[in-house]
Design an enzyme around this catalytic site. Structure first.
Site, PDB file in Angstrom:
ATOM      1  N   CYS A 279       0.834  -1.201   0.000  1.00 25.19           N
ATOM      2  CA  CYS A 279       0.000   0.000   0.000  1.00 25.19           C
ATOM      3  C   CYS A 279       0.869   1.252   0.000  1.00 25.19           C
ATOM      4  CB  CYS A 279      -0.916  -0.021   1.226  1.00 25.19           C
ATOM      5  SG  CYS A 279      -1.914   1.458   1.407  1.00 25.19           S
TER       6      CYS A 279
ATOM      7  N   CYS B 212      -0.356   4.058   2.176  1.00 26.74           N
ATOM      8  CA  CYS B 212      -0.068   3.871   3.602  1.00 26.74           C
ATOM      9  C   CYS B 212       1.399   4.131   3.914  1.00 26.74           C
ATOM     10  CB  CYS B 212      -0.396   2.449   4.034  1.00 26.74           C
ATOM     11  SG  CYS B 212      -2.003   1.860   3.497  1.00 26.74           S
ATOM     12  N   ASP B 213       2.291   3.626   3.086  1.00 24.77           N
ATOM     13  CA  ASP B 213       3.702   3.560   3.471  1.00 24.77           C
ATOM     14  C   ASP B 213       4.637   4.423   2.636  1.00 24.77           C
ATOM     15  OD1 ASP B 213       3.001   1.719   5.438  1.00 24.77           O
ATOM     16  OD2 ASP B 213       3.165   0.032   4.047  1.00 24.77           O
TER      17      ASP B 213
HETATM   18  P1  FAD Z   1     -10.098  -6.308   6.771  1.00 25.52           P
HETATM   19  O1  FAD Z   1      -9.247  -5.455   7.640  1.00 25.52           O
HETATM   20  O2  FAD Z   1      -9.477  -7.007   5.611  1.00 25.52           O
HETATM   21  O3  FAD Z   1     -10.793  -7.391   7.722  1.00 25.52           O
HETATM   22  C1  FAD Z   1     -11.492  -8.466   7.180  1.00 25.52           C
HETATM   23  C2  FAD Z   1     -12.041  -9.305   8.306  1.00 25.52           C
HETATM   24  O4  FAD Z   1     -12.906 -10.310   7.784  1.00 25.52           O
HETATM   25  C3  FAD Z   1     -10.983 -10.032   9.140  1.00 25.52           C
HETATM   26  O5  FAD Z   1     -11.272  -9.823  10.488  1.00 25.52           O
HETATM   27  C4  FAD Z   1     -11.212 -11.523   8.810  1.00 25.52           C
HETATM   28  O6  FAD Z   1     -10.955 -12.349   9.917  1.00 25.52           O
HETATM   29  C5  FAD Z   1     -12.696 -11.511   8.484  1.00 25.52           C
HETATM   30  N1  FAD Z   1     -13.138 -12.626   7.640  1.00 25.52           N
HETATM   31  C6  FAD Z   1     -12.745 -12.960   6.386  1.00 25.52           C
HETATM   32  N2  FAD Z   1     -13.377 -14.083   5.980  1.00 25.52           N
HETATM   33  C7  FAD Z   1     -14.208 -14.455   7.005  1.00 25.52           C
HETATM   34  C8  FAD Z   1     -15.120 -15.524   7.217  1.00 25.52           C
HETATM   35  N3  FAD Z   1     -15.335 -16.466   6.300  1.00 25.52           N
HETATM   36  N4  FAD Z   1     -15.793 -15.572   8.391  1.00 25.52           N
HETATM   37  C9  FAD Z   1     -15.617 -14.638   9.340  1.00 25.52           C
HETATM   38  N5  FAD Z   1     -14.762 -13.596   9.182  1.00 25.52           N
HETATM   39  C10 FAD Z   1     -14.066 -13.514   8.041  1.00 25.52           C
HETATM   40  N6  FAD Z   1      -4.942   1.447   5.706  1.00 25.52           N
HETATM   41  C11 FAD Z   1      -4.815   2.685   6.200  1.00 25.52           C
HETATM   42  O7  FAD Z   1      -5.784   3.448   6.189  1.00 25.52           O
HETATM   43  N7  FAD Z   1      -3.635   3.108   6.750  1.00 25.52           N
HETATM   44  C12 FAD Z   1      -2.529   2.313   6.836  1.00 25.52           C
HETATM   45  O8  FAD Z   1      -1.474   2.733   7.326  1.00 25.52           O
HETATM   46  C13 FAD Z   1      -2.648   0.978   6.345  1.00 25.52           C
HETATM   47  N8  FAD Z   1      -1.605   0.135   6.405  1.00 25.52           N
HETATM   48  C14 FAD Z   1      -1.757  -1.154   5.975  1.00 25.52           C
HETATM   49  C15 FAD Z   1      -0.691  -2.039   6.112  1.00 25.52           C
HETATM   50  C16 FAD Z   1      -0.819  -3.360   5.711  1.00 25.52           C
HETATM   51  C17 FAD Z   1       0.347  -4.316   5.891  1.00 25.52           C
HETATM   52  C18 FAD Z   1      -2.045  -3.798   5.114  1.00 25.52           C
HETATM   53  C19 FAD Z   1      -2.183  -5.232   4.645  1.00 25.52           C
HETATM   54  C20 FAD Z   1      -3.101  -2.913   4.944  1.00 25.52           C
HETATM   55  C21 FAD Z   1      -2.966  -1.588   5.373  1.00 25.52           C
HETATM   56  N9  FAD Z   1      -4.022  -0.678   5.239  1.00 25.52           N
HETATM   57  C22 FAD Z   1      -3.896   0.584   5.755  1.00 25.52           C
HETATM   58  C23 FAD Z   1      -5.289  -1.041   4.592  1.00 25.52           C
HETATM   59  C24 FAD Z   1      -6.344  -1.392   5.659  1.00 25.52           C
HETATM   60  O9  FAD Z   1      -5.799  -2.343   6.537  1.00 25.52           O
HETATM   61  C25 FAD Z   1      -7.614  -1.914   5.007  1.00 25.52           C
HETATM   62  O10 FAD Z   1      -8.117  -0.976   4.102  1.00 25.52           O
HETATM   63  C26 FAD Z   1      -8.669  -2.216   6.058  1.00 25.52           C
HETATM   64  O11 FAD Z   1      -8.175  -3.101   7.045  1.00 25.52           O
HETATM   65  C27 FAD Z   1      -9.937  -2.801   5.440  1.00 25.52           C
HETATM   66  O12 FAD Z   1     -10.813  -3.077   6.467  1.00 25.52           O
HETATM   67  P2  FAD Z   1     -12.011  -4.113   6.339  1.00 25.52           P
HETATM   68  O13 FAD Z   1     -12.707  -4.034   7.641  1.00 25.52           O
HETATM   69  O14 FAD Z   1     -12.777  -3.864   5.108  1.00 25.52           O
HETATM   70  O15 FAD Z   1     -11.345  -5.539   6.149  1.00 25.52           O
END
Ligand code: FAD
Length: 319
Positions: free
Chosen positions: A146, A149-150
Protein backbone atom coordinates in the site's frame (compact mmCIF):
# COMPACT_ATOMS: atom_id res chain seq x y z
CA UNK A 1 -4.25 -17.60 16.52
CA UNK A 2 -6.50 -14.87 17.82
CA UNK A 3 -4.94 -11.85 19.37
CA UNK A 4 -7.50 -10.82 21.96
CA UNK A 5 -8.52 -12.38 25.25
CA UNK A 6 -12.28 -12.01 24.89
CA UNK A 7 -14.99 -14.57 25.55
CA UNK A 8 -15.79 -16.45 22.41
CA UNK A 9 -18.76 -18.55 23.45
CA UNK A 10 -22.11 -17.71 22.01
CA UNK A 11 -24.37 -17.42 25.02
CA UNK A 12 -27.34 -15.59 23.48
CA UNK A 13 -30.09 -17.01 21.28
CA UNK A 14 -29.05 -17.90 17.76
CA UNK A 15 -31.79 -15.72 16.15
CA UNK A 16 -30.37 -12.26 15.53
CA UNK A 17 -31.29 -8.88 14.13
CA UNK A 18 -27.78 -8.09 12.92
CA UNK A 19 -24.82 -10.35 12.31
CA UNK A 20 -21.57 -8.78 11.16
CA UNK A 21 -19.02 -10.96 9.40
CA UNK A 22 -15.44 -9.69 9.81
CA UNK A 23 -13.52 -7.84 12.52
CA UNK A 24 -11.50 -5.25 10.57
CA UNK A 25 -12.27 -1.51 10.74
CA UNK A 26 -15.47 -1.98 8.71
CA UNK A 27 -16.92 -4.78 10.84
CA UNK A 28 -15.95 -3.25 14.18
CA UNK A 29 -17.30 0.19 13.26
CA UNK A 30 -20.55 -1.43 12.10
CA UNK A 31 -20.63 -3.19 15.49
CA UNK A 32 -20.12 0.07 17.43
CA UNK A 33 -23.02 1.69 15.58
CA UNK A 34 -25.34 -1.33 15.66
CA UNK A 35 -24.66 -1.89 19.37
CA UNK A 36 -25.33 1.75 20.19
CA UNK A 37 -28.61 1.45 18.24
CA UNK A 38 -29.58 -1.34 20.69
CA UNK A 39 -29.49 -4.04 18.04
CA UNK A 40 -27.30 -6.40 20.12
CA UNK A 41 -25.12 -7.35 17.14
CA UNK A 42 -23.18 -10.56 16.88
CA UNK A 43 -19.79 -10.11 15.26
CA UNK A 44 -18.14 -13.18 13.77
CA UNK A 45 -14.45 -12.38 13.71
CA UNK A 46 -12.93 -14.84 11.31
CA UNK A 47 -9.39 -16.12 11.02
CA UNK A 48 -7.83 -12.68 11.32
CA UNK A 49 -9.17 -11.08 14.47
CA UNK A 50 -8.71 -7.32 13.91
CA UNK A 51 -8.33 -7.57 10.13
CA UNK A 52 -5.44 -6.46 7.95
CA UNK A 53 -4.14 -3.77 10.30
CA UNK A 54 -2.97 -6.32 12.85
CA UNK A 55 -0.26 -7.20 10.33
CA UNK A 56 1.19 -3.72 10.22
CA UNK A 57 3.27 -1.48 12.45
CA UNK A 58 2.64 2.28 12.51
CA UNK A 59 -0.62 3.71 11.13
CA UNK A 60 -0.13 7.42 10.57
CA UNK A 61 -3.22 8.36 8.58
CA UNK A 62 -6.08 7.30 10.83
CA UNK A 63 -7.65 10.56 12.05
CA UNK A 64 -7.58 11.23 15.76
CA UNK A 65 -4.13 9.81 16.40
CA UNK A 66 -1.87 12.82 15.95
CA UNK A 67 1.25 10.83 16.83
CA UNK A 68 0.22 7.71 14.89
CA UNK A 69 -0.78 4.40 16.42
CA UNK A 70 0.35 0.81 16.00
CA UNK A 71 -2.08 -1.19 13.86
CA UNK A 72 -2.76 -3.95 16.46
CA UNK A 73 -3.37 -1.35 19.17
CA UNK A 74 -5.85 0.56 17.01
CA UNK A 75 -7.77 -2.64 16.32
CA UNK A 76 -7.73 -3.73 19.95
CA UNK A 77 -9.21 -0.36 20.96
CA UNK A 78 -11.89 -0.59 18.23
CA UNK A 79 -12.80 -4.03 19.53
CA UNK A 80 -12.99 -2.84 23.12
CA UNK A 81 -15.19 0.06 21.99
CA UNK A 82 -17.56 -2.30 20.17
CA UNK A 83 -17.67 -4.59 23.20
CA UNK A 84 -18.41 -1.72 25.56
CA UNK A 85 -21.82 -1.20 23.95
CA UNK A 86 -22.80 -4.85 24.00
CA UNK A 87 -21.43 -6.40 20.83
CA UNK A 88 -21.14 -10.14 21.21
CA UNK A 89 -18.08 -11.70 19.59
CA UNK A 90 -17.71 -15.12 18.11
CA UNK A 91 -14.16 -16.07 17.23
CA UNK A 92 -14.88 -18.36 14.34
CA UNK A 93 -15.20 -18.46 10.55
CA UNK A 94 -18.46 -18.34 8.66
CA UNK A 95 -18.25 -21.37 6.40
CA UNK A 96 -21.58 -21.20 4.53
CA UNK A 97 -24.43 -18.74 4.05
CA UNK A 98 -27.93 -18.97 2.69
CA UNK A 99 -29.42 -15.64 1.63
CA UNK A 100 -32.30 -17.15 -0.36
CA UNK A 101 -34.85 -16.23 2.30
CA UNK A 102 -35.11 -14.39 5.58
CA UNK A 103 -34.18 -15.08 8.25
CA UNK A 104 -30.85 -15.76 6.58
CA UNK A 105 -28.80 -18.69 7.81
CA UNK A 106 -25.09 -18.67 8.52
CA UNK A 107 -23.05 -21.75 9.29
CA UNK A 108 -20.14 -21.18 11.63
CA UNK A 109 -17.06 -23.43 11.60
CA UNK A 110 -19.12 -25.98 9.68
CA UNK A 111 -21.24 -26.73 12.75
CA UNK A 112 -23.30 -24.07 14.41
CA UNK A 113 -26.26 -22.44 12.58
CA UNK A 114 -27.16 -18.83 13.21
CA UNK A 115 -30.35 -17.17 11.96
CA UNK A 116 -30.46 -13.44 11.33
CA UNK A 117 -32.70 -10.77 9.85
CA UNK A 118 -29.78 -8.77 8.43
CA UNK A 119 -26.13 -9.44 7.60
CA UNK A 120 -23.27 -6.99 7.23
CA UNK A 121 -20.50 -8.50 5.15
CA UNK A 122 -17.12 -6.99 6.10
CA UNK A 123 -14.77 -9.81 5.16
CA UNK A 124 -12.19 -7.52 3.57
CA UNK A 125 -9.67 -8.32 0.90
CA UNK A 126 -6.14 -9.63 0.78
CA UNK A 127 -3.26 -8.34 -1.30
CA UNK A 128 -1.93 -11.14 -3.48
CA UNK A 129 1.63 -11.85 -2.32
CA UNK A 130 4.55 -12.89 -4.51
CA UNK A 131 4.80 -15.90 -2.21
CA UNK A 132 8.33 -15.55 -0.80
CA UNK A 133 9.29 -16.43 2.75
CA UNK A 134 11.20 -13.19 3.23
CA UNK A 135 8.25 -11.23 1.85
CA UNK A 136 6.03 -12.09 4.81
CA UNK A 137 8.92 -11.77 7.26
CA UNK A 138 9.76 -8.24 6.05
CA UNK A 139 6.18 -6.98 5.62
CA UNK A 140 6.00 -3.72 7.54
CA UNK A 141 9.80 -3.51 7.44
CA UNK A 142 10.19 -2.38 3.86
CA UNK A 143 7.78 -4.74 2.11
CA UNK A 144 4.40 -3.11 1.55
CA UNK A 145 1.23 -3.56 -0.46
CA UNK A 146 0.00 0.00 0.00
CA UNK A 147 1.83 3.07 -1.30
CA UNK A 148 -0.80 5.40 0.18
CA UNK A 149 -0.07 3.87 3.60
CA UNK A 150 3.70 3.56 3.47
CA UNK A 151 4.93 5.92 0.74
CA UNK A 152 5.71 8.62 3.26
CA UNK A 153 8.32 6.37 4.91
CA UNK A 154 10.15 6.20 1.56
CA UNK A 155 11.50 9.73 1.49
CA UNK A 156 14.85 9.93 -0.26
CA UNK A 157 15.04 6.17 -0.87
CA UNK A 158 15.26 3.84 -3.86
CA UNK A 159 12.32 1.48 -4.29
CA UNK A 160 11.03 -1.42 -6.34
CA UNK A 161 7.42 -1.82 -7.40
CA UNK A 162 6.34 -5.27 -8.56
CA UNK A 163 3.52 -5.58 -11.11
CA UNK A 164 2.37 -4.34 -14.49
CA UNK A 165 -1.25 -3.32 -14.13
CA UNK A 166 -2.92 0.01 -13.41
CA UNK A 167 -2.47 -0.25 -9.66
CA UNK A 168 1.26 -1.02 -9.96
CA UNK A 169 1.74 2.06 -12.13
CA UNK A 170 -0.40 4.17 -9.84
CA UNK A 171 1.71 3.08 -6.87
CA UNK A 172 4.95 3.74 -8.78
CA UNK A 173 3.87 7.22 -9.84
CA UNK A 174 2.66 8.07 -6.33
CA UNK A 175 5.94 6.85 -4.82
CA UNK A 176 8.01 9.20 -7.02
CA UNK A 177 6.76 12.00 -4.75
CA UNK A 178 8.98 10.59 -2.00
CA UNK A 179 11.56 8.25 -3.53
CA UNK A 180 14.64 9.25 -5.48
CA UNK A 181 14.18 6.31 -7.87
CA UNK A 182 11.42 3.75 -8.50
CA UNK A 183 12.13 0.62 -10.56
CA UNK A 184 9.13 -1.27 -11.81
CA UNK A 185 9.74 -5.01 -12.03
CA UNK A 186 7.43 -6.74 -14.48
CA UNK A 187 7.47 -10.36 -15.58
CA UNK A 188 6.53 -9.54 -19.19
CA UNK A 189 7.86 -7.05 -21.73
CA UNK A 190 4.58 -5.16 -22.06
CA UNK A 191 2.32 -3.63 -19.47
CA UNK A 192 -1.26 -4.63 -18.76
CA UNK A 193 -2.06 -1.13 -17.54
CA UNK A 194 -4.23 1.36 -19.42
CA UNK A 195 -2.59 3.53 -22.10
CA UNK A 196 -2.93 6.71 -20.09
CA UNK A 197 -1.21 5.22 -17.02
CA UNK A 198 1.53 3.77 -19.22
CA UNK A 199 2.19 7.18 -20.79
CA UNK A 200 2.40 8.81 -17.40
CA UNK A 201 4.79 6.21 -16.04
CA UNK A 202 6.96 6.06 -19.16
CA UNK A 203 7.36 9.85 -19.10
CA UNK A 204 8.17 9.99 -15.40
CA UNK A 205 11.95 10.40 -15.20
CA UNK A 206 12.15 8.83 -11.73
CA UNK A 207 10.61 5.55 -12.98
CA UNK A 208 12.67 2.92 -14.77
CA UNK A 209 11.46 -0.47 -16.01
CA UNK A 210 12.99 -3.89 -15.46
CA UNK A 211 11.23 -6.10 -18.03
CA UNK A 212 10.81 -9.87 -18.22
CA UNK A 213 11.85 -10.15 -14.62
CA UNK A 214 10.56 -11.73 -11.41
CA UNK A 215 11.60 -11.24 -7.80
CA UNK A 216 13.34 -14.40 -6.62
CA UNK A 217 14.06 -13.25 -3.10
CA UNK A 218 13.88 -10.24 -0.85
CA UNK A 219 17.08 -9.36 0.98
CA UNK A 220 17.64 -7.86 4.44
CA UNK A 221 17.74 -9.11 8.01
CA UNK A 222 15.83 -6.41 9.94
CA UNK A 223 14.70 -4.23 7.05
CA UNK A 224 14.69 -4.56 3.27
CA UNK A 225 18.08 -3.86 1.71
CA UNK A 226 17.56 -5.26 -1.78
CA UNK A 227 16.08 -7.90 -4.03
CA UNK A 228 17.34 -10.84 -6.02
CA UNK A 229 15.86 -10.72 -9.51
CA UNK A 230 15.66 -13.27 -12.27
CA UNK A 231 15.28 -12.46 -15.94
CA UNK A 232 12.76 -15.04 -17.19
CA UNK A 233 14.07 -14.89 -20.77
CA UNK A 234 17.84 -15.13 -20.18
CA UNK A 235 17.72 -16.78 -16.76
CA UNK A 236 20.23 -14.19 -15.50
CA UNK A 237 20.18 -13.51 -11.77
CA UNK A 238 20.99 -10.06 -10.42
CA UNK A 239 20.82 -8.29 -7.09
CA UNK A 240 19.56 -4.73 -6.82
CA UNK A 241 19.78 -2.61 -3.69
CA UNK A 242 16.57 -0.93 -2.52
CA UNK A 243 15.02 0.25 0.73
CA UNK A 244 11.45 -0.76 -0.04
CA UNK A 245 9.48 -3.20 -2.19
CA UNK A 246 5.86 -2.45 -3.04
CA UNK A 247 4.02 -5.54 -4.22
CA UNK A 248 1.18 -4.55 -6.54
CA UNK A 249 0.12 -7.71 -8.33
CA UNK A 250 -3.52 -7.46 -7.30
CA UNK A 251 -6.01 -7.89 -4.47
CA UNK A 252 -8.46 -10.68 -3.83
CA UNK A 253 -11.70 -9.91 -2.00
CA UNK A 254 -12.66 -12.56 0.58
CA UNK A 255 -15.93 -13.48 -1.09
CA UNK A 256 -15.75 -17.09 -2.26
CA UNK A 257 -18.13 -17.91 0.59
CA UNK A 258 -20.82 -15.71 -0.96
CA UNK A 259 -20.69 -17.08 -4.52
CA UNK A 260 -24.20 -17.36 -5.94
CA UNK A 261 -25.71 -15.66 -2.86
CA UNK A 262 -25.10 -11.99 -3.62
CA UNK A 263 -24.08 -10.02 -6.74
CA UNK A 264 -20.38 -9.46 -7.32
CA UNK A 265 -18.37 -7.72 -10.03
CA UNK A 266 -16.06 -9.57 -12.39
CA UNK A 267 -13.21 -9.42 -9.84
CA UNK A 268 -15.35 -10.85 -7.04
CA UNK A 269 -16.00 -7.61 -5.14
CA UNK A 270 -19.52 -7.38 -3.73
CA UNK A 271 -21.62 -4.87 -5.64
CA UNK A 272 -23.20 -2.19 -3.48
CA UNK A 273 -25.88 0.27 -4.50
CA UNK A 274 -27.04 3.39 -2.64
CA UNK A 275 -24.69 3.23 0.32
CA UNK A 276 -24.02 -0.32 1.41
CA UNK A 277 -27.09 -2.18 0.15
CA UNK A 278 -26.53 -5.23 -2.04
CA UNK A 279 -28.98 -6.87 -4.44
CA UNK A 280 -30.35 -8.93 -1.52
CA UNK A 281 -32.62 -6.87 0.77
CA UNK A 282 -31.23 -7.17 4.30
CA UNK A 283 -27.66 -7.97 3.21
CA UNK A 284 -25.20 -5.10 3.37
CA UNK A 285 -21.50 -4.90 2.55
CA UNK A 286 -18.83 -2.58 3.92
CA UNK A 287 -15.09 -2.02 3.64
CA UNK A 288 -12.54 -3.53 1.28
CA UNK A 289 -14.86 -6.40 0.34
CA UNK A 290 -16.88 -3.96 -1.78
CA UNK A 291 -14.18 -1.37 -2.55
CA UNK A 292 -11.34 -1.96 -4.98
CA UNK A 293 -10.56 1.75 -5.18
CA UNK A 294 -9.75 3.35 -1.82
CA UNK A 295 -8.76 0.42 0.42
CA UNK A 296 -8.10 2.48 3.55
CA UNK A 297 -8.92 1.87 7.20
CA UNK A 298 -10.83 5.13 7.45
CA UNK A 299 -12.94 4.47 4.36
CA UNK A 300 -13.63 0.93 5.60
CA UNK A 301 -14.67 2.30 8.99
CA UNK A 302 -16.86 4.92 7.27
CA UNK A 303 -18.69 2.33 5.22
CA UNK A 304 -19.08 0.13 8.33
CA UNK A 305 -20.92 3.00 9.97
CA UNK A 306 -23.09 3.36 6.87
CA UNK A 307 -23.88 -0.37 6.83
CA UNK A 308 -25.05 -0.34 10.45
CA UNK A 309 -27.33 2.63 9.79
CA UNK A 310 -28.60 0.99 6.59
CA UNK A 311 -29.34 -2.24 8.50
CA UNK A 312 -31.09 -0.37 11.29
CA UNK A 313 -33.33 1.48 8.80
CA UNK A 314 -34.05 -1.73 6.96
CA UNK A 315 -35.15 -3.43 10.19
CA UNK A 316 -37.35 -0.45 11.05
CA UNK A 317 -38.98 -0.58 7.61
CA UNK A 318 -39.97 -4.20 8.25
CA UNK A 319 -42.14 -3.40 11.28
P1 FAD B 1 -10.10 -6.31 6.77
O1 FAD B 1 -9.25 -5.45 7.64
O2 FAD B 1 -9.48 -7.01 5.61
O3 FAD B 1 -10.79 -7.39 7.72
C1 FAD B 1 -11.49 -8.47 7.18
C2 FAD B 1 -12.04 -9.30 8.31
O4 FAD B 1 -12.91 -10.31 7.78
C3 FAD B 1 -10.98 -10.03 9.14
O5 FAD B 1 -11.27 -9.82 10.49
C4 FAD B 1 -11.21 -11.52 8.81
O6 FAD B 1 -10.96 -12.35 9.92
C5 FAD B 1 -12.70 -11.51 8.48
N1 FAD B 1 -13.14 -12.63 7.64
C6 FAD B 1 -12.74 -12.96 6.39
N2 FAD B 1 -13.38 -14.08 5.98
C7 FAD B 1 -14.21 -14.45 7.00
C8 FAD B 1 -15.12 -15.52 7.22
N3 FAD B 1 -15.34 -16.47 6.30
N4 FAD B 1 -15.79 -15.57 8.39
C9 FAD B 1 -15.62 -14.64 9.34
N5 FAD B 1 -14.76 -13.60 9.18
C10 FAD B 1 -14.07 -13.51 8.04
N6 FAD B 1 -4.94 1.45 5.71
C11 FAD B 1 -4.82 2.69 6.20
O7 FAD B 1 -5.78 3.45 6.19
N7 FAD B 1 -3.63 3.11 6.75
C12 FAD B 1 -2.53 2.31 6.84
O8 FAD B 1 -1.47 2.73 7.33
C13 FAD B 1 -2.65 0.98 6.34
N8 FAD B 1 -1.61 0.14 6.41
C14 FAD B 1 -1.76 -1.15 5.97
C15 FAD B 1 -0.69 -2.04 6.11
C16 FAD B 1 -0.82 -3.36 5.71
C17 FAD B 1 0.35 -4.32 5.89
C18 FAD B 1 -2.05 -3.80 5.11
C19 FAD B 1 -2.18 -5.23 4.64
C20 FAD B 1 -3.10 -2.91 4.94
C21 FAD B 1 -2.97 -1.59 5.37
N9 FAD B 1 -4.02 -0.68 5.24
C22 FAD B 1 -3.90 0.58 5.75
C23 FAD B 1 -5.29 -1.04 4.59
C24 FAD B 1 -6.34 -1.39 5.66
O9 FAD B 1 -5.80 -2.34 6.54
C25 FAD B 1 -7.61 -1.91 5.01
O10 FAD B 1 -8.12 -0.98 4.10
C26 FAD B 1 -8.67 -2.22 6.06
O11 FAD B 1 -8.17 -3.10 7.05
C27 FAD B 1 -9.94 -2.80 5.44
O12 FAD B 1 -10.81 -3.08 6.47
P2 FAD B 1 -12.01 -4.11 6.34
O13 FAD B 1 -12.71 -4.03 7.64
O14 FAD B 1 -12.78 -3.86 5.11
O15 FAD B 1 -11.35 -5.54 6.15
Amino acid sequence: PHAFPFPTVLDSPSMRDVVIIGSGPAGLTAAIYAARANLAPLLIEGWQSGGQLITTTEVENYPGFAKGIMGPELMKDMRTQAGRFGTEFLTADVTAVNFAQRPFTLTVDGEQTIYTQTVIIATGASAIPIGLKNESRLTGHGVSTCATCDGFFSKGKELLVVGGGDSALEEAIFLTKFATKVSLVHRRDTLRASKIMQDRALHNEKISFIWNTVVEDILGSEVVTGARLKNVVTGKISEVPCAGIFVAIGHRPNTSLFAGQVDMDEKGYIRTYRGTTTNVPGVFAAGDVQDSTYRQAVTAAGSGCMAAIDAERFLESQH
